[in-house]
Every structure is written in C-alpha cells, then in structure tokens.
Design an enzyme around this catalytic site. Structure first.
Site, short mmCIF file in Angstrom:
data_model
loop_
_atom_site.label_atom_id
_atom_site.label_comp_id
_atom_site.label_asym_id
_atom_site.label_seq_id
_atom_site.Cartn_x
_atom_site.Cartn_y
_atom_site.Cartn_z
N ASN A 42 -13.29 10.57 -0.64
CA ASN A 42 -14.03 9.57 -1.40
C ASN A 42 -13.80 8.23 -0.73
O ASN A 42 -12.65 7.75 -0.69
CB ASN A 42 -13.56 9.51 -2.85
CG ASN A 42 -13.89 10.77 -3.62
OD1 ASN A 42 -14.94 11.37 -3.41
ND2 ASN A 42 -13.00 11.19 -4.50
N GLN A 97 -8.53 14.13 0.68
CA GLN A 97 -7.70 15.03 -0.12
C GLN A 97 -8.03 16.48 0.19
O GLN A 97 -9.11 16.79 0.68
CB GLN A 97 -7.90 14.75 -1.61
CG GLN A 97 -7.54 13.35 -2.05
CD GLN A 97 -7.62 13.18 -3.56
OE1 GLN A 97 -7.04 13.96 -4.32
NE2 GLN A 97 -8.36 12.18 -4.00
N ALA A 139 3.75 6.09 -5.08
CA ALA A 139 3.54 5.66 -6.47
C ALA A 139 4.60 6.17 -7.44
O ALA A 139 4.87 5.52 -8.45
CB ALA A 139 2.15 6.10 -6.93
N PHE A 187 -28.37 5.54 -9.13
CA PHE A 187 -27.71 6.09 -10.30
C PHE A 187 -28.40 7.40 -10.70
O PHE A 187 -29.63 7.48 -10.68
CB PHE A 187 -27.78 5.11 -11.49
CG PHE A 187 -26.95 3.87 -11.30
CD1 PHE A 187 -25.63 3.84 -11.68
CD2 PHE A 187 -27.50 2.73 -10.72
CE1 PHE A 187 -24.86 2.69 -11.50
CE2 PHE A 187 -26.76 1.59 -10.54
CZ PHE A 187 -25.42 1.57 -10.93
N HIS A 234 -8.15 7.79 3.90
CA HIS A 234 -7.52 9.05 3.51
C HIS A 234 -8.51 9.96 2.82
O HIS A 234 -9.56 9.53 2.34
CB HIS A 234 -6.33 8.79 2.57
CG HIS A 234 -6.74 8.37 1.18
ND1 HIS A 234 -7.21 7.10 0.87
CD2 HIS A 234 -6.76 9.06 0.00
CE1 HIS A 234 -7.47 7.02 -0.42
NE2 HIS A 234 -7.21 8.21 -0.97
N CYS A 293 0.84 -1.20 0.00
CA CYS A 293 0.00 0.00 0.00
C CYS A 293 0.87 1.25 0.00
O CYS A 293 1.72 1.43 0.88
CB CYS A 293 -0.91 0.01 1.24
SG CYS A 293 -1.79 1.57 1.48
N HIS A 325 -7.00 2.47 2.03
CA HIS A 325 -6.37 3.07 3.22
C HIS A 325 -7.13 4.36 3.57
O HIS A 325 -7.44 5.16 2.68
CB HIS A 325 -4.90 3.40 2.94
CG HIS A 325 -4.13 3.76 4.17
ND1 HIS A 325 -3.24 2.89 4.77
CD2 HIS A 325 -4.13 4.88 4.93
CE1 HIS A 325 -2.72 3.47 5.83
NE2 HIS A 325 -3.25 4.68 5.95
N CYS A 375 0.48 3.38 3.40
CA CYS A 375 0.87 2.88 4.71
C CYS A 375 2.23 3.44 5.13
O CYS A 375 3.06 3.79 4.27
CB CYS A 375 0.92 1.36 4.70
SG CYS A 375 -0.69 0.54 4.89
N HIS A 387 -4.20 0.60 8.08
CA HIS A 387 -4.79 0.35 6.77
C HIS A 387 -6.22 -0.16 6.88
O HIS A 387 -7.01 -0.02 5.93
CB HIS A 387 -3.93 -0.67 6.02
CG HIS A 387 -4.36 -0.94 4.62
ND1 HIS A 387 -4.04 -0.09 3.57
CD2 HIS A 387 -5.07 -1.96 4.07
CE1 HIS A 387 -4.55 -0.57 2.44
NE2 HIS A 387 -5.18 -1.70 2.72
N SER A 398 -9.37 4.71 -5.14
CA SER A 398 -8.41 3.74 -5.70
C SER A 398 -7.62 3.02 -4.62
O SER A 398 -6.86 2.09 -4.94
CB SER A 398 -7.44 4.46 -6.65
OG SER A 398 -6.73 5.48 -5.96
N GLU A 438 -23.55 28.14 -3.67
CA GLU A 438 -24.04 28.29 -2.31
C GLU A 438 -23.81 29.71 -1.80
O GLU A 438 -24.69 30.29 -1.16
CB GLU A 438 -23.34 27.28 -1.38
CG GLU A 438 -23.74 25.84 -1.66
CD GLU A 438 -23.16 24.86 -0.64
OE1 GLU A 438 -23.56 23.69 -0.67
OE2 GLU A 438 -22.33 25.29 0.19
N ASN A 463 0.02 15.46 -3.29
CA ASN A 463 -0.49 14.39 -4.15
C ASN A 463 0.50 14.12 -5.28
O ASN A 463 0.97 15.04 -5.94
CB ASN A 463 -1.85 14.81 -4.72
CG ASN A 463 -2.62 13.65 -5.30
OD1 ASN A 463 -2.07 12.82 -6.01
ND2 ASN A 463 -3.91 13.60 -5.01
#
Length: 365
Positions: free
Chosen positions: A170, A185, A61, A330, A183, A52, A181, A55, A130, A178, A199, A78
């Site tokens: 998300n 953003q 990545a 949906f 998290h 991961c 873990h 972690c 995790h 994706s 608003e 990011n």
C-alpha cells in the site's frame, strides 16, 4: 446517429478473471469537479528519520524491538499482525452465545458461518532509505525485493498450516499507508483469500471450455492489439486491462506460463524488477507526484497441489487517482450498490501512461 464509439458511449466490459462486469461511462470524464481534493505532500523526506520505526537502527512500535543496521531489503514479523499463528481452535459451539443466540439451528448455521484462521504477517522494507519508492530504486535494488518475495514464499509455504501467501504494497496515505518508508507486507493464511480464489475458479472454467490458459491467451491478444500496453520486456507485459475498474489500473503478466515467483529464472526476476520500476515511474510522472496505489502479487497457493491449470503469475496495481494528483476515484453509490464504473477507457489510460517518461521526474528536475 454516429457509430458506437468506446470513447463516447456507455458500455459494460467483462472481467474474465473474476467473471464480473464493469460499467464504462467515458462521457462522464467531461463533468466538472467540485468534490474532495487530496493533499499533495511535496516536501522532501530525509534519507534517514530518527522517529521512523522502519528505518535502520530505530526502535519499532512495540516490545522495545529495534531494527538492525540493514543495508538492503529487510523482513521482520509484523508488530500488529492481522492473523495469528497461535490461537484457540474454533468450533461451532463457540458461536451461539457470541452471536446472541441460545443455540444454532440448521438455518442459523447456514446464515452465520464462521471458521477460524491462522497465519503470519511480515513487513518487507524495500530499502533502508526513508526517502525513496520503488519508482526511484534501481533494477538491481528491486531485484533483491523480488528475490526476497520468492524466499519468503518458499519458507512460509513449508509451514504445515499455510496454504496461501499474499504479498502486497500500500503506497501513499490515500491508500491507508501509515508510514511513507518504502515497504510492503506478506500475509500467509490457512485459506486461499476471496480474490485469488475467484481467479482460480475462472482459470479452471476457462481451461475446461477452451483447453488453454486464460492469461496466456489474453497476453497473446494484447501483444497483438497494442492499444492497452503500457510497457513490456522479454518476460513481462504491463497493460491497462480491458476490464480495469480504477482509472489507471494496470496488470503485469508473465509472458510465458508461470504459476509462481519461485519458478522465475534469474533473467525473468530481473525483468520483473525492471517492469515494476518502469510502471511505477510512469505513475509518478503522470501527475508529477508520488502516485498512490495498492499493488499485489497473485500466484499459486502453497497447499502442495498442482496449480498449473488454475494459476498464472501476475501483479495488480490499483491506483485511486482520476484527473490529477489531487482528484481521486471513489467507489461509492452505484459502484457499491450496482457494479463498478469508470470514466475513462482502458485504452485512454494506457495511452497516457505509455506517453509518460521512464526517467523519474524528481531525478530529472
């Protein structure tokens, strides 16, 4: 004919925050379902996963970067940001040939508008573990997340070109996450994005007409009505909004007029952590699954202007599940071409969430 009944008869509800309408069709909840069934992954996850990239101690990545051996909430830039701080300045001269035109006349300039945007994107690992979610973290652990949001909001707001800071999570593959873990953003941008901008305009229009705050008034009425309240504490109210689009959508609202997280005192930050734990735990207990959702914080821009009259701190939770852990809502067909539509009323959804335990089902098993 019997009297009109919210739970039986189609009707439209007005959303004063976006000044839009949603169609309610509660009788449709009785229709059979032969559509897509989501997969539910009930396999236990380990506390630490070597592969991961979120972690502690693991490589990320790109670029060979590695995470520190962090023991609490951890923030890093990011590796695949949606916006960049450094990029060429955009001018209208850039557009013509990229749009397939020799030049932009006045009509083309109105119909093909572009503006460059700079910004930053950060990842916030809520926990080094995790195998947990916000619903399974303690209030003190979530309080650290709230403090981190406030700290990053303050720091990003000090950048000269940053005017808005959007924090969100998300959760779950159904919401495009994706990595499981825990998290979220934080994106910072030159411009105020579309939804908070709508608003703010609604807040301004409401204040000009009523000489009061839209969400202060709404919160006061909901506290009296009770029907849509999911849970509350001294500082925050969680409701299924009267105008909700998603079946089990909720909104967490500051009970006292506050425009941004940094203005919350210590007690209010603990209360925000408490309400986040309680509503996410109720979500998981509703269908005995790790409930997917998108959650975001709406608060004042960081443009140096006074936003006392056009902002009120609140959080939106948008979960997609409709009937069970495997049947989701949906937004298609009429929802895309006409207006959003829902099959259960906000009152029905709030009651079901209100009846859920605040002890997480995995902990009680």
């Amino acid at each position: 004919m019997s009297a009109f009944d919210f739970t039986e008869h189609p009707h439209r509800r007005f959303n004063p925050l976006t000044r839009s309408w949603v169609l309610c069709s509660p009788h449709r909840a009785k229709r059979p379902w032969l559509g897509q069934q989501e997969e539910v992954n009930a396999d236990p996850r380990p506390e630490y996963l070597p592969e991961c990239y979120l972690c502690p101690r693991n490589k990320r990545a790109v670029d060979g970067a590695s995470n520190p051996d962090y023991a609490t909430t951890f923030v890093f830039p990011n590796d695949y940001p949606a916006v960049l701080e450094e990029q060429p300045e955009y001018t209208s001269d850039c557009s013509a040939n990229q749009l397939g035109l020799d030049k932009l006349d006045e009509k083309a300039k109105k119909l093909f508008q572009v503006r460059g945007v700079r910004g930053n994107c950060h990842v916030v690992c809520f926990s080094p573990k995790h195998n947990v979610t916000l619903a399974e973290m303690t209030v003190p652990e979530i309080k650290i997340v709230v403090d981190t949001w406030a700290d990053i909001y303050q720091k990003l707001g000090e950048k000269e070109f940053v005017n808005y800071v959007q924090m969100f999570e998300n959760k779950g593959s159904a919401m495009g996450c994706s990595n499981p873990h825990p998290h979220g953003q934080i994106w910072s941008l030159e411009d105020v994005p579309e939804e908070p901008s709508k608003e703010m305009q609604a807040f301004t229009a409401y204040r000009e007409e009523n000489h009061s705050c839209l969400l202060c008034d709404y919160t006061s009425i909901e506290c009296e009505a009770k029907a849509r309240i999911v849970c509350e504490n001294d500082s925050f109210l969680c409701v299924t909004p009267f105008w909700a689009i998603w079946p089990y959508e909720t909104m967490v609202v500051a009970k006292q007029h506050t425009t941004k997280i940094v203005d919350l005192n210590e007690k209010q930050r603990v209360d925000l952590a408490d309400i986040i734990r309680r509503v996410t735990c109720r979500y998981d207990n509703l269908f005995q699954c790790s409930f997917p959702y998108s959650m975001g914080v709406h608060q004042a821009p960081v443009d140096g202007k006074d936003h006392e009259g056009d902002c009120h701190l609140h959080l939106h939770f948008y979960p997609p599940l409709l009937r069970s852990a495997t049947v989701r809502k949906f937004l298609v067909g009429f929802e895309l071409l006409g207006e959003p539509q829902r099959d259960i009323t906000a009152e029905q959804a709030a009651e079901r969430l209100r009846n859920c335990s605040e002890t997480h089902y995995t902990l009680s098993n």
